[in-house]
Design a protein around this motif. Structure first.
Motif: not given
Length: 327
Positions: A220-236, A238-245, A249-252
């Motif tokens: 809880g010391k940092l807040r995750a808003l989105a991952v930058t790849t086309a698919r969500r991270s297995v480790a996160l 519940d965190v959306p992708t930037l594409d979903e946000a 087409g954002f995928d890096m």
């Protein structure tokens, strides 16, 4: 010249070739006869360092020699790459490279090495998603709320990277370009000092790989808003992708791989590839990768070379569009 002399010279020539062949074979069989060094072009604590140490620990067992990890950070990971590119091509000095090096080719105008020509790919170790995280002091819980803040006060929000011209820098530039937000870029030498300042509130956010920030997100010391790849991270999950946000087409993401100086004997590269691939595909190593949010790869030198070539061309276009340039 007599027939006897001709035969004698031919015999001696054949003997010399055979001796050279035996010497070469003996040299190849003798490798490794001493410790192997893996150069990490970032400070300790970042994803590159974590992966190098996890792989090096297991590699030392298969090689029967110590594998020493040395950190040589600076200039967006190019100092370490330059060091290995100019090292003796004998299999004793390796580089834990990353996607950053394919970007640096276009960003830095005066590199002392050619990443595609002066380094020999061994294998891609892992792919790690990047994640947009903010310090909890930033009053935004979604990407859209963050963009509203950024557009209301252009240039006030800051984002850190592992250095000018690295993957995190270019992801930030792409984020600005696609969203219209104006952020202030703050380069660091690596994830360690970057994360320290992010936790302390000296910078607002980062687009770092999942690995160094995952424990702080869970705490809880940092807040995750989105991952930058086309698919969500297995480790996160519940965190959306930037594409979903909303940034369609954002995928890096960021890959990490092992390389040796160009000219390293093929049998040594083949041995390293076989040993590393076996480690990377093992259940124990996969479990370690799952714990840090990484996806293990373990491909061939040819596949890694193709990845490097394609990314170098792809990022050249992005660097040009984002107008990122360093002397």
């Amino acid at each position: 010249m007599t027939t006897h002399r001709i035969h004698k010279r031919a015999f001696l020539g054949a003997l010399a070739l055979a001796a050279a062949g035996w010497a070469s074979c003996a040299a190849a069989q003798a490798w490794p006869a001493r410790p192997v060094s893996i150069i990490v072009p970032f400070p300790a604590g970042g994803t590159t360092d974590v992966l190098a140490r996890a792989l090096g620990q297991e590699l030392s067992k298969t090689l029967g020699q110590p594998v020493v990890v040395e950190n040589k950070p600076g200039a967006g990971a190019t100092l370490g790459a330059d060091y290995v590119a100019k090292a003796k091509a004998d299999g004793y000095t390796l580089l834990m490279g990353a996607v950053h090096h394919t970007i640096a080719t276009s960003v830095y105008k005066k590199l002392g090495y050619d990443f595609e020509k002066d380094l020999a790919p061994i294998t891609t170790v892992a792919l790690v998603p990047n994640v947009l995280v903010v310090n909890p002091q930033v009053p935004a819980r979604t990407v859209q709320e963050l963009l509203a803040l950024a557009k209301a006060q252009p240039g006030l929000l800051t984002y850190g990277s592992n250095g000018a011209g690295t993957g995190q820098h270019l992801i930030g530039a792409q984020f600005e370009g696609m969203s219209g937000a104006q952020l202030l870029h703050v380069p660091y030498k690596g994830s360690g000092p970057l994360t320290t300042d992010l936790l302390g509130g000296q910078i607002s956010m980062s687009f770092d790989t999942v690995t160094p920030v995952l424990p702080h997100i869970k705490a809880g010391k940092l807040r995750a808003l989105a991952v930058t790849t086309a698919r969500r991270s297995v480790a996160l999950p519940d965190v959306p992708t930037l594409d979903e946000a909303g940034l369609k087409g954002f995928d890096m993401g960021t890959w990490f791989g092992m390389l040796a100086p160009a000219g390293t004997p093929r049998d040594v590269v083949a041995r390293l590839n076989a040993d590393m691939a076996k480690i990377i595909h093992s259940p124990d190593f996969r479990k370690k990768m799952d714990d840090i949010g990484a996806v293990p790869i373990g491909d061939t030198p040819e596949q890694m070379a193709r990845r490097i070539h394609e990314d170098t061309a792809r990022f050249a276009r992005l660097v040009k569009d984002a107008k990122v340039s360093l002397d």
